[in-house]
Design an enzyme around this catalytic site. Sequence first.
Site, mmCIF file in Angstrom:
data_model
loop_
_atom_site.group_PDB
_atom_site.id
_atom_site.type_symbol
_atom_site.label_atom_id
_atom_site.label_comp_id
_atom_site.label_asym_id
_atom_site.label_seq_id
_atom_site.Cartn_x
_atom_site.Cartn_y
_atom_site.Cartn_z
ATOM 1 N N CYS A 197 0.856 -1.180 0.000
ATOM 2 C CA CYS A 197 0.000 0.000 0.000
ATOM 3 C C CYS A 197 0.901 1.242 0.000
ATOM 4 O O CYS A 197 1.821 1.338 0.812
ATOM 5 C CB CYS A 197 -0.901 -0.005 1.231
ATOM 6 S SG CYS A 197 -1.869 1.521 1.425
ATOM 7 N N ASP A 229 -0.441 -5.742 0.308
ATOM 8 C CA ASP A 229 -1.698 -5.966 -0.390
ATOM 9 C C ASP A 229 -1.557 -7.259 -1.176
ATOM 10 O O ASP A 229 -0.505 -7.538 -1.746
ATOM 11 C CB ASP A 229 -2.008 -4.821 -1.355
ATOM 12 C CG ASP A 229 -2.459 -3.556 -0.648
ATOM 13 O OD1 ASP A 229 -3.156 -3.667 0.372
ATOM 14 O OD2 ASP A 229 -2.134 -2.462 -1.132
#
Length: 155
Positions: free
Chosen positions: A53, A60
């Site tokens: 992120c 992520d």
Amino acid sequence: MRGMSDTPQPKFLGANSPLPASPEQAELDYVPNPRKGELYLVRFAAPEFTSLCPVTGQPDFAHLVIDYAPGDTIVESKSLKLFLGSFRNHNGFHEDVTVGIGRRLFDEMQPRWLRIGGYWYPRGGIPIDVFWQSDAPPPALWLPDQGVSPYRGRG
């Protein structure tokens, strides 16, 4: 394009190849299409793709599906694996990462057609799915469903 005129063989295939430090440093190898002139679909699935992120630096996770109809070249799979792995320490929004992967493959490989589905796992309770394709698929191309169900949580 590596694999076509620079070297007769792919650079990474059969070699000990460290993970590139970033997507920008990653090299993709392309080799001549062994079925040039045929209309067919190639699919790569990366069910354990990761990036970071750009705001929090937290990981992520996504399930990526890349489909393409080759033109003159195909992407060598080990170089693709290294390229995708280079995102492990890369900060990027889901949209930028997904579209960027598809765009780079399309621009460098120049297939007849390419699409990518980025099925991102929830962060903050919201899954984000990102889809990009180069254009309408060629007529008569068999285009199976990407086979990734929408996120259903515990359901």
